[in-house]
Design an enzyme around this catalytic site. Sequence first.
Site, PDB file in Angstrom:
ATOM      1  N   HIS A 137       0.823  -1.217   0.000  1.00 42.32           N
ATOM      2  CA  HIS A 137       0.000   0.000   0.000  1.00 42.32           C
ATOM      3  C   HIS A 137       0.854   1.262   0.000  1.00 42.32           C
ATOM      4  O   HIS A 137       0.369   2.333  -0.354  1.00 42.32           O
ATOM      5  CB  HIS A 137      -1.064  -0.018   1.113  1.00 42.32           C
ATOM      6  N   ASP A 182       1.240  -7.664   2.453  1.00 41.15           N
ATOM      7  CA  ASP A 182       1.312  -6.238   2.122  1.00 41.15           C
ATOM      8  C   ASP A 182       2.768  -5.785   1.946  1.00 41.15           C
ATOM      9  O   ASP A 182       3.305  -5.057   2.770  1.00 41.15           O
ATOM     10  CB  ASP A 182       0.620  -5.431   3.231  1.00 41.15           C
ATOM     11  N   SER A 239       4.005   2.192   8.569  1.00 41.08           N
ATOM     12  CA  SER A 239       3.811   1.195   7.527  1.00 41.08           C
ATOM     13  C   SER A 239       5.103   1.018   6.771  1.00 41.08           C
ATOM     14  O   SER A 239       5.740   1.991   6.384  1.00 41.08           O
ATOM     15  CB  SER A 239       2.707   1.637   6.577  1.00 41.08           C
TER      16      SER A 239
HETATM   17  N1  ARG Z   1      -4.905   0.373   7.745  1.00 39.83           N
HETATM   18  C1  ARG Z   1      -3.588   0.398   7.195  1.00 39.83           C
HETATM   19  C2  ARG Z   1      -2.945   1.795   7.383  1.00 39.83           C
HETATM   20  O1  ARG Z   1      -3.495   2.755   7.774  1.00 39.83           O
HETATM   21  C3  ARG Z   1      -3.523  -0.098   5.790  1.00 39.83           C
HETATM   22  C4  ARG Z   1      -4.194   0.726   4.758  1.00 39.83           C
HETATM   23  C5  ARG Z   1      -4.146   0.185   3.357  1.00 39.83           C
HETATM   24  N2  ARG Z   1      -5.206  -0.766   3.112  1.00 39.83           N
HETATM   25  C6  ARG Z   1      -6.486  -0.446   2.734  1.00 39.83           C
HETATM   26  N3  ARG Z   1      -7.373  -1.375   2.592  1.00 39.83           N
HETATM   27  N4  ARG Z   1      -6.858   0.781   2.510  1.00 39.83           N
HETATM   28  O2  ARG Z   1      -2.739   2.701   6.718  1.00 39.83           O
HETATM   29  N1  ASP Z   2      -1.402   1.376   8.053  1.00 44.56           N
HETATM   30  C1  ASP Z   2      -0.670   2.462   8.682  1.00 44.56           C
HETATM   31  C2  ASP Z   2       0.309   3.131   7.718  1.00 44.56           C
HETATM   32  O1  ASP Z   2       0.036   3.181   6.541  1.00 44.56           O
HETATM   33  C3  ASP Z   2       0.003   1.999   9.932  1.00 44.56           C
HETATM   34  C4  ASP Z   2      -0.884   2.147  11.135  1.00 44.56           C
HETATM   35  O2  ASP Z   2      -1.642   3.130  11.181  1.00 44.56           O
HETATM   36  O3  ASP Z   2      -0.769   1.321  12.023  1.00 44.56           O
HETATM   37  O4  ASP Z   2       1.278   3.735   8.105  1.00 44.56           O
END
Ligand code: ARG
Ligand code: ASP
Length: 696
Positions: free
Chosen positions: A83, A219, A627
């Site tokens: 991502h 990921d 991330s």
């Molecule tokens: N929750 C994770 C982070 O904030 C992964 C985000 C990417 N995945 C998604 N389905 N949008 O950023």
């Molecule tokens: N998914 C998040 C990021 O993109 C990480 C988190 O918020 O734990 O940095």
Amino acid sequence: MRLLKLLILFITIQVSAQQGGMWIPSLLEGMNEQEMTNLGSKLTAKDIYDVNNSSLKDAIGHFNGGCTTEIISGKGLILTNHHCGFSQIQSHSSLENDYLKDGFWAMNLEEELPNEGLFVEFIVSIEDVTTQVLSGITDTMTEKEKQSSIDKNSNAIQKQTKTEAWQATKVKSFYQGNQYFLFVTERFEDIRLVGAPPSSIGKFGSDTDNWVFPRHTGDFSLFRIYADENNHPAKYSKTNKPYKPKHHLPVSLDGIEEGDFTLVFGFPGRTNEYLPSVAIEHITQEYNPSNIAIREAALKVIDAKMKSSDATRIKYASKQARIANAWKKWIGENLGIEKSNAVVNRKTFENNYAKALKTKKLDKKYGHILPEFDRLYGDFSKINIKRRNFIEVFLVTNELMQMTFRAYQMETAAKTNPNSFENAKAALVSRLKGIHKNYDVQVDKDVYKAVMPLYSNNVDISIYDKTAFTDLKSALQLLEGSPKEVFKKLNKDVAYKYAKPLIEEFINTIDAEFQKKNTSISALQKQYMKALMEALPNARYFPDANSTLRVTYGQVRGYSPRDAVYYQPVSYLDGIMEKYIAGDYEFDVPKKLRDLHASKDYGQYADSNGKVPVCFLGTNHTTGGNSGSPAIDAQGNLIGLNFDRVWEGTMSDMNYDPEICRNIMVDLRYILFIVDKYAGATHLIDEMTLVHPKKK
Ligand code: ARG
Ligand code: ASP
């Protein structure tokens, strides 16, 4: 017996108290080093950060200013999340070469793909410059005067610091402006795409699984840093060579088990750990719910349209993911605050703090702070919500309003400074093109109908029938001609005419009032931080995240999300097959992966139980920006790739609680398994340093 019980209680409190926090890598000696050792680490502070010798920090990069990345070979190979590399992967994709859908693997250096604008920055050194930054600041100055002195001092320090030609310097504020550090950095600008799994691996589970465990997302994506002939940072050039790093992380093949030490090293973006209870109440009871409501209204429209049409699904995939990501996070944050009783606990804490102020005779100096917070937040909450609602409607969910907002910015910039017309126009053109690349007027109109009533009583759907903005060609025609002609055409457009007073109200009244009140709150927050440290000097104070390099440590741990439910800390490939839904947008599994699972062709990547691990949980205190951060074992080897947190644990941005806050990492063995067995990119495995730290 009773003594033993007490002792055990004491030890558990001690152990849980020793986790949490995002620490400054240059200040780990002493307390942090000891805490890490208690958690099972064999690393010294100098192994992690050393200015004179190579250390772990030399392998940790800031990926494009947002995510984290780490070097995993002597030839500049770097690892980050799928991502995080998403837009680069997307930019090389076309209908013929759909790398998002099918994945991409460069089988040699020539096939690696350059990415314009992408950069990776490393930290050369960190130095405390608080005294210099705060010199000349007096209590009699206004906040504005203080800030301008701080800025002046910081700029002077940045200029005076001697660096190499390819390095840069920046001064950053810590502990809400009570401490300042100088960073010397190195920025590499020739970063090439090396590999990415298909989205059915890299984004497996998509939104349904986002922010939750059990998780089965691979990921990750791979890039490579290129440098000039002297191994220094350089712009893209065909003749650049793979970068030879000072340090790269060895990769452990021995995996993890519950209780193992984990260190996460990266660039967390923003946290607010020292808020007063009144702020947490405001955020969870008023601010989050109003933002959630607007996003929910937009998502209802977008999700339905995406389900009914493949074309819309592709167009809105990335936009939808962005809107849904924070929407789901806020819901989890509220759940966690409630579940952990955070407001009540913080009130109890504040009572203790107030008592300590009295005992230490500090109440004259600091006793006003908490009541003042109550007063300021009482005054601030309405405007904070109104401002944020504007942003949610005009800049996050509704695209027509976004286009009018950008046009307004162009008009004001060009009117303030006529010389800037061409630049401002070019910026607007690129915005409009960006929006129209994935625009569907019917979707946007329905989003407008759904979200605008949540911001204003002034709702007029007819603007969609007559505006030029909903079609790229006619929108660009608005911008043809002399500045005078452009302004005239613009101000005749129905959508622009409709939006302009709302935008002006936002800029001149709402945002202006917000900034004023927010400045007072920040100034008080700075005093509060200082007061806390004086009143309760023995607590563990780590600075809030500010996109600088930090260390957080913990252990591999499962957790209990609710009564009678316990999540094991490790998920396996078998779980991917349990979730598999043929042809599904979120849960399809590529045939090759199903075949590997069926034949158990796992190579050297299976756990001792014969299964391939996919993701695991830890107690590391992470946030957005972490991330792509490496999870490192007790000896300094790479064991995981951080990418997310569990749902209720997202409250860790305000209230880290080792009982329910967990970060989620991809197990490195799954990444190696995909690179090797799925993609056949064995040359990449060969350039890594694979180790067996647990086998003596
Ligand atoms: N929750 C994770 C982070 O904030 C992964 C985000 C990417 N995945 C998604 N389905 N949008 O950023
Ligand atoms: N998914 C998040 C990021 O993109 C990480 C988190 O918020 O734990 O940095």
